[in-house]
Design an enzyme around this catalytic site. Structure first.
Site, short mmCIF file in Angstrom:
data_model
loop_
_atom_site.label_atom_id
_atom_site.label_comp_id
_atom_site.label_asym_id
_atom_site.label_seq_id
_atom_site.Cartn_x
_atom_site.Cartn_y
_atom_site.Cartn_z
CG HIS A 247 -23.40 73.70 21.23
ND1 HIS A 247 -23.10 73.92 22.55
CD2 HIS A 247 -22.46 74.38 20.51
CE1 HIS A 247 -22.02 74.68 22.63
NE2 HIS A 247 -21.62 74.98 21.40
CG HIS B 100 -28.60 85.52 32.30
ND1 HIS B 100 -28.00 84.99 33.43
CD2 HIS B 100 -27.65 85.47 31.33
CE1 HIS B 100 -26.74 84.65 33.15
NE2 HIS B 100 -26.51 84.95 31.88
CG HIS C 278 -26.73 81.38 28.72
ND1 HIS C 278 -25.52 81.08 28.11
CD2 HIS C 278 -26.45 82.30 29.68
CE1 HIS C 278 -24.56 81.78 28.69
NE2 HIS C 278 -25.09 82.54 29.63
P1 AMP Z 1 -22.94 83.95 31.39
O1 AMP Z 1 -21.95 84.72 32.19
O2 AMP Z 1 -23.95 84.82 30.68
O3 AMP Z 1 -22.28 82.95 30.45
O4 AMP Z 1 -23.82 83.16 32.42
C1 AMP Z 1 -23.60 81.83 32.77
C2 AMP Z 1 -24.56 81.54 33.89
O5 AMP Z 1 -24.62 80.15 34.08
C3 AMP Z 1 -24.17 82.17 35.23
O6 AMP Z 1 -25.22 83.01 35.70
C4 AMP Z 1 -23.97 80.95 36.13
O7 AMP Z 1 -24.39 81.18 37.46
C5 AMP Z 1 -24.80 79.90 35.44
N1 AMP Z 1 -24.39 78.53 35.70
C6 AMP Z 1 -23.14 78.02 35.63
N2 AMP Z 1 -23.16 76.70 35.91
C7 AMP Z 1 -24.45 76.37 36.14
C8 AMP Z 1 -25.11 75.16 36.50
N3 AMP Z 1 -24.46 74.00 36.66
N4 AMP Z 1 -26.47 75.21 36.69
C9 AMP Z 1 -27.15 76.36 36.54
N5 AMP Z 1 -26.58 77.53 36.20
C10 AMP Z 1 -25.24 77.54 36.01
ZN ZN Z 2 -23.87 73.29 24.33
#
Ligand code: AMP
Ligand code: ZN
Length: 109
Positions: free
Chosen positions: A46, A102, A100
C-alpha cells in the site's frame, strides 16, 4: 491497509478481473473503462499515491513499467501505442488512494 479498496482487491475480498499478478504487482481491468482496453497496475504494497513513494521504493515503479510493456506486447497493442496515466492527489483527480497506473489502449486517444 484495512479501508483501502485496492488492498481489498489484492486480498481477494472484492472481486476483480485480474490480468497479471506476481509477488509485488497486480493488474486488473478498470470497472469503468474509458477505452476498449483499460486496466490498472498497482503495487501490492500500500502506497497512497505517487507523492508517497519513499526512498527504496523506486524499484517498484520501474517494475510496473516493465510489466506494462510486457502486457502491451502480450495483448497486442504495443505497436499501435497506449497511454499511461497516474492521477495524484485531489487536484490530480485521484479517487482511490492506493497508487495505480491507468493503461488505456485500443483506440486513438
Ligand atoms: P483514479 O481516479 O485515478 O483514482 O482512478 C480510480 C479508478 O479505479 C477509476 O478508473 C475507477 O473506475 C476504478 N475502480 C474503482 N473501483 C474499482 C473496482 N472495484 N474494480 C476495478 N476498478 C475500479
Ligand atoms: Zn491500499
Amino acid at each position: 491497509m484495512e479501508d483501502c479498496l485496492f488492498c481489498k482487491i489484492i486480498k481477494g475480498e472484492i472481486p476483480s478481473e485480474k490480468i497479471y499478478e506476481d509477488d509485488d504487482i497486480l493488474a486488473f481491468n478498470d470497472i469503468n473503462p474509458l477505452a476498449p482496453i483499460h486496466f490498472l497496475v498497482i503495487p501490492k504494497k500500500h502506497i497512497a499515491s505517487l507523492a508517497h513513494i519513499e526512498a527504496g521504493e523506486e524499484q517498484i515503479i520501474a517494475k510496473i513499467y516493465n510489466i506494462i510493456n510486457k502486457l502491451a506486447e502480450e495483448k497486442g497493442f504495443k505497436e499501435k501505442g497506449y497511454r499511461v496515466i497516474v492521477n495524484c492527489g485531489e487536484d490530480g483527480g485521484q479517487e482511490v488512494m492506493h497508487l495505480h497506473f491507468h493503461v488505456l489502449a485500443g483506440k486513438k486517444l
